[in-house]
Design an enzyme around this catalytic site. Sequence first.
Site, PDB file in Angstrom:
ATOM      1  N   GLU A 121       0.834  -1.194   0.000  1.00  0.00           N
ATOM      2  CA  GLU A 121       0.000   0.000   0.000  1.00  0.00           C
ATOM      3  C   GLU A 121       0.884   1.265   0.000  1.00  0.00           C
ATOM      4  OE1 GLU A 121      -0.797  -2.709   1.630  1.00  0.00           O
ATOM      5  OE2 GLU A 121      -2.919  -3.106   1.246  1.00  0.00           O
ATOM      6  N   ASP A 147     -19.778  -0.145  12.880  1.00  0.00           N
ATOM      7  CA  ASP A 147     -19.196  -0.421  11.565  1.00  0.00           C
ATOM      8  C   ASP A 147     -19.706   0.557  10.522  1.00  0.00           C
ATOM      9  OD1 ASP A 147     -21.631  -1.295  10.642  1.00  0.00           O
ATOM     10  OD2 ASP A 147     -21.099  -3.432  10.640  1.00  0.00           O
TER      11      ASP A 147
END
Lengths: 287, 287, 287, 287, 287, 287
Positions: D46, D95
């Site tokens: 990443e 979430d």
Amino acid sequence: MPRHLYRITQLAREEGLKSLDVAVTIGHHPATLLAAALPASYGTSEFDIANRLLGGSLKLTQCEHVDALAPADAELVLEGKLRLDQNVTEGPFVDLSGTFDVQRQQPVIELVGVMRREDYVYHGLLPSGSEHRLLMGMPREPRIWEYVRNVVPNVRGVNMTVGGMGWLHCVVSFEKFREGDPKNVLMAIFAAHPSLKHAIVVDSDIDPYDMQQVEWAIATRFKGDEDILLVPGARVSSLDPAGDQEKELGCKVGIDATRPMFKDPMGFKRAEIPISDKLKEILDKHN
Amino acid sequence: MPRHLYRITQLAREEGLKSLDVAVTIGHHPATLLAAALPASYGTSEFDIANRLLGGSLKLTQCEHVDALAPADAELVLEGKLRLDQNVTEGPFVDLSGTFDVQRQQPVIELVGVMRREDYVYHGLLPSGSEHRLLMGMPREPRIWEYVRNVVPNVRGVNMTVGGMGWLHCVVSFEKFREGDPKNVLMAIFAAHPSLKHAIVVDSDIDPYDMQQVEWAIATRFKGDEDILLVPGARVSSLDPAGDQEKELGCKVGIDATRPMFKDPMGFKRAEIPISDKLKEILDKHN
Amino acid sequence: MPRHLYRITQLAREEGLKSLDVAVTIGHHPATLLAAALPASYGTSEFDIANRLLGGSLKLTQCEHVDALAPADAELVLEGKLRLDQNVTEGPFVDLSGTFDVQRQQPVIELVGVMRREDYVYHGLLPSGSEHRLLMGMPREPRIWEYVRNVVPNVRGVNMTVGGMGWLHCVVSFEKFREGDPKNVLMAIFAAHPSLKHAIVVDSDIDPYDMQQVEWAIATRFKGDEDILLVPGARVSSLDPAGDQEKELGCKVGIDATRPMFKDPMGFKRAEIPISDKLKEILDKHN
Amino acid sequence: MPRHLYRITQLAREEGLKSLDVAVTIGHHPATLLAAALPASYGTSEFDIANRLLGGSLKLTQCEHVDALAPADAELVLEGKLRLDQNVTEGPFVDLSGTFDVQRQQPVIELVGVMRREDYVYHGLLPSGSEHRLLMGMPREPRIWEYVRNVVPNVRGVNMTVGGMGWLHCVVSFEKFREGDPKNVLMAIFAAHPSLKHAIVVDSDIDPYDMQQVEWAIATRFKGDEDILLVPGARVSSLDPAGDQEKELGCKVGIDATRPMFKDPMGFKRAEIPISDKLKEILDKHN
Amino acid sequence: MPRHLYRITQLAREEGLKSLDVAVTIGHHPATLLAAALPASYGTSEFDIANRLLGGSLKLTQCEHVDALAPADAELVLEGKLRLDQNVTEGPFVDLSGTFDVQRQQPVIELVGVMRREDYVYHGLLPSGSEHRLLMGMPREPRIWEYVRNVVPNVRGVNMTVGGMGWLHCVVSFEKFREGDPKNVLMAIFAAHPSLKHAIVVDSDIDPYDMQQVEWAIATRFKGDEDILLVPGARVSSLDPAGDQEKELGCKVGIDATRPMFKDPMGFKRAEIPISDKLKEILDKHN
Amino acid sequence: MPRHLYRITQLAREEGLKSLDVAVTIGHHPATLLAAALPASYGTSEFDIANRLLGGSLKLTQCEHVDALAPADAELVLEGKLRLDQNVTEGPFVDLSGTFDVQRQQPVIELVGVMRREDYVYHGLLPSGSEHRLLMGMPREPRIWEYVRNVVPNVRGVNMTVGGMGWLHCVVSFEKFREGDPKNVLMAIFAAHPSLKHAIVVDSDIDPYDMQQVEWAIATRFKGDEDILLVPGARVSSLDPAGDQEKELGCKVGIDATRPMFKDPMGFKRAEIPISDKLKEILDKHN
């Protein structure tokens, strides 16, 4: 209309005839009316059918002024000559649907004599009246009965309803064995009478001729999302003004108003007034 | 049932009372029956409503054996004490839907006296009979009328039908101005009476109380694919055994049996029997 | 447009008048704007309504150059004579929908005087802007509230949304008691405001004025196959260009974005940031 | 969760390691955040992606107390040892959907050092806040763009909306050439992001990031009966609590809010405030 | 048709040329046919593609009478000059759909030479024959495969069927993991090939090239009410005469003929003829 | 299975018999196979039917070791005694659908003799093979033909397809006269064979036995939104594992793949290879 009499007049014209002897009978036995309304094939005599329905007891009589036969028990017989060389504008008459039909060019019947009972009754069969509707609808019921029996064994009744003009609506009562039977029965009804528009099926505890009971079955046993059969783009009778009358195109709707088999039947049972044994005895004696 | 009398007995029990004086009246003016059937809010006296319906002419009479009032023109008055300390199993009775209701624990009424006319008539109001259904349905009609009028200006009639038990089916006749009016009218009907299951709308030339005319309108003006409003998953009366009675969940169906505005109205017009001026004169004289 | 002023000019023409004195007021209290936007019946004075909204404190002033009244606190008053004998082409103006309206023939107002505050503010009400939309939508909300309350007891709010131009979209938040309530509420909304096109109902924990919350409710509580109400062939506002504007025919859509009652409510609960007692104390002090 | 770090800890356990050195970085360049949120395949760094997004200017620094690298411009770096031999109960956390996730057993990170800027800013990324939603949704937009371009040539924009939590709702604006394009575009969107629940397509004059404009397009260009794509029984994200979360089964809905091509485009055009050349000149000078 | 050759003739006309040298090759390797049928972008040489498909073994030869290249292994090469100054009416030819295309104005090719093998075979590619259909359909299959793989990991095969003319019908076989996968796969297929009309998905035990197996899967695994995806108003190929060919508008249909995952797989398993180890050994030896 | 032989064994058991003499014939004339497969009513001899199909030429022969008759031209006759006092577990066999049937308790046949031709051929009728399917399907075709003819006059062919296992799928080709005929024909097919699941109707230029032509008709003449008949909740064969096999409940689907009558028929005509008179002459000579 291009039916049997039309075909006969065509043949007569080809033979060079100027007129046809006819007898117009008014006021006779329902079996004769029913025979006349049946869609018999060309060549079959409606008198034979009426005779069969009457158990062989139909009597015909020779007309006095024309060469034609008429039922002997008729109230009134108009003896006429149907002119083959002359048409006039007829109507507009009311047709089965209760609305006005178009005007048509039709041949003239010239009356040349009358036979009648002494105090004859003039039986006026009202266009689109219940009698007209029953005579149109009843002859369709046997084939519907037969097709439904190919799908389920026990049929209680078939009603081409008066409100549906004996032509567009049918109610069938039958004994349901499998959850999916009603949809198959609905398709059998539509297959048997292709002009039909709407059909309703009910359980065998509902009398298909009692429209208030039928409405009650719809109120208590029909689920609008599952128990409906919608068939757009199907052939429907040209008598239905809501459809496309030229293409005879419309939407058929089938209604399954039978109770679901997996639910407790008690919740759907029509309560009845209980009677004592004594009362039952009295009632039975007088029935 | 948790209605007004239930609430009153609760209050009485809290006050430490053992019983309530009550008068059960049998056989009286329809206005009194109708007032009793109305869903008036707690605190409003149904006697006041009946009096209003009767133009102020309601007369009440004091009971002889209990502290209660009864309509003076009743055929039969049962005077009793509703016991607050004792329940018995009641039923099963037939409820509005014509099926058997569950058994319930209910308080006993102990009769302590009777007042009656000399040759009194016992008016038995049959459960789920037409009278029962009319008394349930009629009080719902005014709100439906009002809600429909918010959508279209001219309403001819509102019929909570007997076949639909005065509770589940409604027919509304109105004057259609715009092609889309009927769908809006159907939603207004369902909004006005949330327990309703099926609704039918017809043009103003159709009498909403004549179910054979209504069926005729469906046969000739309804297109099954375009003129139907299906609303699954909606709240429906717990009286509908086909739905989920516990969740009061079912499918509502609206039927638009009005004629399409862009088609020639003549094709939909109901033929009428023409009468001569002379006949009309005679008929008018006798009306 | 055939509204009240149009009717007044018609009457004036019949009286043989050449012009009408009018005052065009720009920049005043929102209550006056709202009163002007209300669909009051002919004969009701919008000044009376504004006065009621203002608790009786509305003050009017006599114009200097014409025979007309104007709110005393207005920023700017244009005094004019509406000519009854002369029409000019007006527009095209932007209408509520944000698209261009057609051009129309309208009478001319000849200005003959002006009254104004010293440093007056010109309040330009942008066509189809939020202000225009709110003034159109807000007067519709009370009837929707009332109709919804006939179906469910607790209504949190009614929002004729700005994105729906205050006319075509409505969001209603209410407390759901039964699984089928939302469909009934949707029909009540459409019955209350027949011009509506789309309606969304949400649970009472959702603020109907916060469109991001409403979108969140659709994302997490709506099931596209079960929670939608589609009503094609209904009357919709002629302001909807997607529909048939001449026949005012279109399809209404209702969206039920309430959570299913039989599922665990925790799965649908919006998490909130917990705060300490200390923080709460501080926050409360400053609110 | 069975993602990359999980896989690395598995490998480390197999190697017999007790802990893994990790750096938790708080407060850095959005490109680094975005790179971290991308669904890169295992094996792709990443940091490489972030470096590419930053035009090669990413600088990493060696941590002081652990063997790990961290972006050099971070505000705060927590240096820790992820214990492989010890799990604790974590959560419940909020979430993406804004509801509470289940509690999970997760390894502990033992902090052994901290690096920070002098007046460091603590960048708290609120769970289910706009930032969280944008970081989830943005990486999905390129593939949607690519799939839509396979169907129509000109795409204006793709918006995984914040109201749809960056995961369940998508708005795409494109130039419509053929009447049937929007349905194909909708299917391309659903094919590109299989977790999606709802999609809306609009014409290229509508800004897909301005939800009020999108609502206006639905109000004026959408026909509920023709312009909707309903796909029940499809795979939807397990984040949708309205669906069957275990089977990841739900109903997708596509909304075509583009204007019909056969109607006059003027009726759909959004009016704009015209400006004089002079004003335009001034505005342009200051842009 | 406005494709590559058309564009080249346009450029040649702009250069003032009268004709273009062309070679029409008949009878060559299927790889060359396939390359010619591929929708390569302008500028890509189809010879390069054919060479790649042939593993670099394509040989070209210089024509004798015109300045053009032709595959060296062709059976017959017609050398001609495509006249840029003269069009004639061509057709009507049969197009892919098996119906007659319209007549078109097309340039003439004047033959100036022929190269051929000694006993050359004339390979007549029958319009709308299986060969024509395979050459059109096969190049569409890779993108469909790729799009489907974005939704589910394991694809067994993609068949642009001959019965669907290699253009309108597609069957995809894949391994189903989640109950909702098939609907997503169907949308991926339609997204990959926007001209498609019908698509069928089957489990990986069904050979997508064996249409009798596919029909068997529909008979035993498809539920008409749940496993169908109807997309009216979508863009479909103008080759579909049932649709609106001018607007390229039609209805797409997706069929999910995979077995439901929650049912016992045994009920859906195709019985196979068991074979003894001995027989297997013999069969394997001869394969 | 509760069919005729089962009933005979029941009667034999009641008579106190221990076994029944039977002849199992393998390898004979297709007419005998077809007669055996017909759903004749109990009491009708299948040998009589076979004899009728063979024009009266069926010859039977007396078995040598048991008291039973067998076709004289059979390849192999197994003479046995069906034991009435002993059952064994049979199967699992493959049933018509190609999947495994359940295991059943069935009586044993004890072989006591064999008659055979010298070089007899063993005719293995593969379960669920084409032969099995044809023998099941063909006997259903006449009634379908008859029911369809009640709706439209000219039927070209009826095919209970092999892919549909001779039981679940039917293709009917007929001459279409009215736009709505196909829907009526579909219902007639479903009424004639209540176990059917899917039906396809095609124009009379399509051969119903050529499934590639049928697929072509679907590709070019079917409109998925108008030409489909979906009938959920209907009775379907228990052989369909996708339905509810216990309740025999499933969804029927009818496909109308006939061309619309109001469109130019040329656009739907299948091109044919034209042949010269000379060629035709040669071809005719050799046919």
